[in-house]
Write a protein that holds these residues in place. Structure first.
Motif, PDB file in Angstrom:
ATOM      1  N   UNK A   1       0.865  -1.404  -0.040  1.00 14.70           N
ATOM      2  CA  UNK A   1       0.073  -0.081   0.133  1.00 14.70           C
ATOM      3  C   UNK A   1       0.829   1.325  -0.057  1.00 14.70           C
ATOM      4  N   UNK A   2       2.031   1.381   0.588  1.00 15.38           N
ATOM      5  CA  UNK A   2       2.878   2.539   0.562  1.00 15.38           C
ATOM      6  C   UNK A   2       3.746   2.571  -0.947  1.00 15.38           C
ATOM      7  N   UNK A   3       3.473   1.673  -1.601  1.00 19.07           N
ATOM      8  CA  UNK A   3       4.282   1.676  -2.668  1.00 19.07           C
ATOM      9  C   UNK A   3       5.737   1.769  -2.675  1.00 19.07           C
ATOM     10  N   UNK A   4       6.028   0.930  -2.099  1.00 20.05           N
ATOM     11  CA  UNK A   4       7.586   1.067  -1.578  1.00 20.05           C
ATOM     12  C   UNK A   4       8.481   0.488  -2.739  1.00 20.05           C
ATOM     13  N   UNK A   5       8.136  -0.655  -3.135  1.00 26.99           N
ATOM     14  CA  UNK A   5       8.901  -1.261  -4.458  1.00 26.99           C
ATOM     15  C   UNK A   5       8.599  -0.289  -5.533  1.00 26.99           C
ATOM     16  N   UNK A   6       7.261   0.047  -5.886  1.00 22.53           N
ATOM     17  CA  UNK A   6       7.110   0.827  -6.989  1.00 22.53           C
ATOM     18  C   UNK A   6       8.085   2.339  -6.930  1.00 22.53           C
ATOM     19  N   UNK A   7       8.125   2.590  -5.814  1.00 23.21           N
ATOM     20  CA  UNK A   7       8.985   3.968  -5.741  1.00 23.21           C
ATOM     21  C   UNK A   7      10.634   3.550  -5.935  1.00 23.21           C
ATOM     22  N   UNK A   8      10.969   2.399  -5.096  1.00 20.08           N
ATOM     23  CA  UNK A   8      12.287   2.114  -5.492  1.00 20.08           C
ATOM     24  C   UNK A   8      12.518   2.025  -7.051  1.00 20.08           C
ATOM     25  N   UNK A   9      11.674   1.383  -7.847  1.00 19.12           N
ATOM     26  CA  UNK A   9      11.765   1.204  -9.307  1.00 19.12           C
ATOM     27  C   UNK A   9      11.738   2.909  -9.946  1.00 19.12           C
ATOM     28  N   UNK A  10      10.837   3.468  -9.589  1.00 18.14           N
ATOM     29  CA  UNK A  10      10.838   4.770 -10.134  1.00 18.14           C
ATOM     30  C   UNK A  10      12.079   5.469  -9.989  1.00 18.14           C
ATOM     31  N   UNK A  11      12.665   5.307  -8.712  1.00 13.56           N
ATOM     32  CA  UNK A  11      13.904   6.118  -8.364  1.00 13.56           C
ATOM     33  C   UNK A  11      14.970   5.557  -9.158  1.00 13.56           C
ATOM     34  N   UNK A  12      14.867   4.410  -9.844  1.00 13.86           N
ATOM     35  CA  UNK A  12      16.101   3.909 -10.738  1.00 13.86           C
ATOM     36  C   UNK A  12      15.759   4.324 -12.247  1.00 13.86           C
ATOM     37  N   UNK A  13      14.699   5.099 -12.527  1.00 15.47           N
ATOM     38  CA  UNK A  13      14.252   5.580 -13.551  1.00 15.47           C
ATOM     39  C   UNK A  13      13.421   4.968 -14.535  1.00 15.47           C
ATOM     40  N   UNK A  14      12.636   3.758 -14.195  1.00 17.64           N
ATOM     41  CA  UNK A  14      12.006   3.014 -15.046  1.00 17.64           C
ATOM     42  C   UNK A  14      10.622   3.404 -15.031  1.00 17.64           C
ATOM     43  N   UNK A  15       9.759   2.924 -15.715  1.00 19.36           N
ATOM     44  CA  UNK A  15       8.197   3.027 -15.553  1.00 19.36           C
ATOM     45  C   UNK A  15       7.870   2.152 -14.840  1.00 19.36           C
ATOM     46  N   UNK A  16       6.856   2.207 -14.022  1.00 26.87           N
ATOM     47  CA  UNK A  16       6.133   1.096 -13.179  1.00 26.87           C
ATOM     48  C   UNK A  16       4.741   0.983 -13.695  1.00 26.87           C
ATOM     49  N   UNK A  17       4.501  -0.449 -14.027  1.00 25.55           N
ATOM     50  CA  UNK A  17       3.336  -0.792 -14.569  1.00 25.55           C
ATOM     51  C   UNK A  17       2.082  -1.015 -13.400  1.00 25.55           C
ATOM     52  N   UNK A  18       1.152  -0.099 -13.487  1.00 27.32           N
ATOM     53  CA  UNK A  18      -0.072  -0.378 -12.929  1.00 27.32           C
ATOM     54  C   UNK A  18      -1.103  -1.075 -13.939  1.00 27.32           C
ATOM     55  N   UNK A  19      -0.563  -2.335 -14.260  1.00 25.55           N
ATOM     56  CA  UNK A  19      -1.348  -2.593 -15.724  1.00 25.55           C
ATOM     57  C   UNK A  19      -2.254  -3.884 -15.655  1.00 25.55           C
ATOM     58  N   UNK A  20      -2.626  -4.179 -14.365  1.00 25.94           N
ATOM     59  CA  UNK A  20      -3.708  -5.043 -14.286  1.00 25.94           C
ATOM     60  C   UNK A  20      -4.873  -4.378 -13.227  1.00 25.94           C
ATOM     61  N   UNK A  21      -5.161  -3.012 -13.849  1.00 22.48           N
ATOM     62  CA  UNK A  21      -6.214  -2.527 -12.972  1.00 22.48           C
ATOM     63  C   UNK A  21      -7.525  -3.122 -13.541  1.00 22.48           C
ATOM     64  N   UNK A  22      -8.519  -3.576 -12.523  1.00 19.87           N
ATOM     65  CA  UNK A  22      -9.838  -4.252 -12.938  1.00 19.87           C
ATOM     66  C   UNK A  22      -9.646  -5.570 -12.558  1.00 19.87           C
ATOM     67  N   UNK A  23      -8.435  -6.221 -12.248  1.00 17.41           N
ATOM     68  CA  UNK A  23      -8.220  -7.518 -12.042  1.00 17.41           C
ATOM     69  C   UNK A  23      -8.023  -7.664 -10.413  1.00 17.41           C
ATOM     70  N   UNK A  24      -8.944  -8.531  -9.900  1.00 15.27           N
ATOM     71  CA  UNK A  24      -8.862  -8.181  -8.632  1.00 15.27           C
ATOM     72  C   UNK A  24      -8.019  -9.096  -7.699  1.00 15.27           C
ATOM     73  N   UNK A  25      -6.698  -9.004  -8.065  1.00 15.95           N
ATOM     74  CA  UNK A  25      -5.460  -9.599  -7.496  1.00 15.95           C
ATOM     75  C   UNK A  25      -5.397  -8.693  -6.140  1.00 15.95           C
TER      76      UNK A  25
END
Ligand SMILES: [Zn+2]
Length: 362
Positions: free
Chosen positions: A258-282
Motif C-alpha cells: 500500500x505504501x508503494x515502496x517497491x514501486x518507488x524504488x523502481x521509479x527512483x532507478x528511472x524506469x516506468x512502473x506498470x499499474x497494468x492489471x487494474x480491474x483484475x482483483x488480485x
C-alpha cells in the motif's frame, strides 16, 4: 469481487474528445492551457528526442500524433492463454474489431498488444483489428515465461535470441518487446537468458521493453513471490545493457504494497512502473489508487503507467463489461475521486505511455 460494468465506466476522454484533442494540441504547442488550468500551473507537454517515433503496425507515428487520448500500454487483443486452451474469445476477430472501435469512441488513442507467438498472438488478427477499427495498435515481440517457451530456446544463447528478436521486430513492424515474464518468484535460468536477450535486442533496435511479474496480491500461495522480484528483473535488464527510460516493470500493482515502496524504488532507478492489471482483483483497485497517489505524492507521477492487461470475456462491452478502455474509463475516474488533478491524470494516461513507447529507430 465482480468486474467493472459498462455502467461503472465514465468517459473521461471520449465524451469531450474533440475538445480534449483541441485543448491538448493547443497545450502541446504552448498556446493554451488544457483542462481548465491556467498557463502557469499547466503541465509542460512532454518532449521527445529528435526523430522519435511510436511504431504502430501500420506506420511509424510521431508521438505528438497520439496526444489526443490515453494510450494503453499493456492489453491483449489476440491470444490463447493458458497455451493449451483451444478457444479464446479473441478468436472472434469481428467482435474484437467492434470492441476496439468502442474503445476508440471512449477516447483511447492507441493500444499496445502484449502478446507474441508463444501466446499464440495472431499478427494478422491485429492488422485486421487496427485497419477496420481505425485505432492504432502496437504489436510486440519476445517470449512470455518458462512454461510457454518453445523447446529449442534452451539450446540458444542470449546473443542468438537477441539477434532473432531484433530481426523479427524489423520484419514485422513490432513496436515493443513485451510482455516478458517470469512464472514464479525467481527467474529460472532460461527466463534470465530471455531477459538478457531482450535487453540486447533493445540495445540494437531502440524498442522499449515491458515485463510481467507473478505477484499474487493478498492471495495466500504455496510459493510466495518475493517483494523485490520486480527489482531483480530490472537488475538483469540493466546489467545486459537496457536503458531504464525504455523499461516498464509490469504488474507491480499486484503486489500488496500500500505504501508503494517497491514501486518507488523502481521509479527512483528511472524506469516506468506498470499499474497494468487494474480491474483484475488480485489487489483491490482501491489499494491501487492508494499506491498511485503515494507515487504522485513522492514526485513519481511521471513514472506511472496504467493499463488493464485485458484478458477477460466478462470485461467485453458486449457482455456488459466496461470494455477495452476500462483503464481510462473505469479506473481513471477513481483517481480523480481520490483527489488527483485532471492535468496529472492526463500526464499519466496520455503523456507517460508516449514517452515510454517513443524511440529513435537505429
Ligand atoms: Zn498481459
Amino acid at each position: 469481487m465482480s468486474h467493472p460494468t459498462r455502467r461503472d465506466a465514465l468517459t473521461v476522454f471520449g465524451a469531450t474528445a474533440s475538445a480534449a484533442i483541441a485543448a491538448t494540441l493547443a497545450r502541446d504547442t504552448g498556446l493554451v492551457a488544457a483542462f481548465g488550468q491556467d498557463a502557469a500551473t499547466a503541465p509542460r507537454a512532454p518532449t521527445f528526442p529528435r526523430g522519435a517515433v511510436i511504431r504502430t503496425l501500420l506506420k511509424d507515428l510521431p508521438p505528438q500524433a497520439l496526444a489526443g487520448g490515453p494510450v494503453l500500454f499493456h492489453e491483449h487483443l489476440s491470444m490463447h492463454y493458458p497455451p493449451q486452451v483451444k478457444e479464446h474469445f479473441t478468436d472472434d476477430v469481428a467482435m474484437m474489431i467492434d470492441e476496439v472501435r468502442a474503445a476508440g469512441k471512449d477516447g483511447i488513442a492507441c493500444i499496445v498488444d502484449g502478446g507474441h507467438p508463444d501466446m499464440t498472438r495472431s499478427l494478422e488478427a491485429l492488422k485486421r483489428i487496427t485497419t477496420e477499427s481505425g485505432v492504432p495498435i502496437v504489436a510486440s515481440g519476445g517470449y512470455y515465461m518458462q512454461r510457454t517457451y518453445p523447446p529449442e530456446l534452451a539450446a540458444k544463447s542470449a546473443d542468438q535470441i537477441a539477434g532473432e528478436l531484433a530481426r523479427e521486430a524489423a520484419a514485422q513492424r513490432l513496436g515493443a518487446f513485451g510482455e516478458i515474464g517470469q512464472q514464479g518468484g525467481v527467474l529460472t535460468d532460461d527466463e534470465k537468458k530471455v531477459f538478457q536477450a531482450v535487453a540486447k535486442a533493445h540495445a540494437r533496435t531502440g524498442l522499449p521493453i515491458f515485463t510481467h511479474n507473478a505477484y499474487t496480491g493478498t492471495r495466500p500461495t504455496a510459493t510466495p513471490v518475493p517483494h523485490d522480484a520486480a527489482l531483480r528483473q530490472l537488475d538483469v535488464l540493466e546489467a545486459a545493457g537496457a536503458k531504464p527510460e525504455h523499461i516498464a516493470i509490469g504488474h507491480v500493482c499486484c503486489l500488496d504494497d500500500p505504501k508503494a515502496e517497491v514501486a518507488q524504488q523502481l521509479a527512483k532507478r528511472g524506469v516506468f512502473v506498470g499499474f497494468d492489471r487494474v480491474t483484475i482483483p488480485i489487489v483491490p483497485d482501491a489499494e491501487r489508487v492508494v499506491m498511485i497517489m503515494a507515487m504522485a505524492e513522492a514526485g513519481y507521477a511521471d513514472h506511472v503507467l496504467i493499463s488493464s492487461d485485458f484478458a477477460s470475456a466478462a470485461s467485453l462491452k458486449k457482455n456488459g463489461g466496461a470494455g477495452i478502455g476500462q483503464a481510462s474509463t473505469f479506473f481513471g475516474p477513481m483517481l480523480l475521486k481520490a483527489g488527483m488533478s485532471e492535468a496529472m491524470l492526463h500526464r499519466i494516461l496520455v503523456d507517460n505511455p508516449r514517452r515510454f513507447l517513443a524511440f529513435v529507430p537505429k
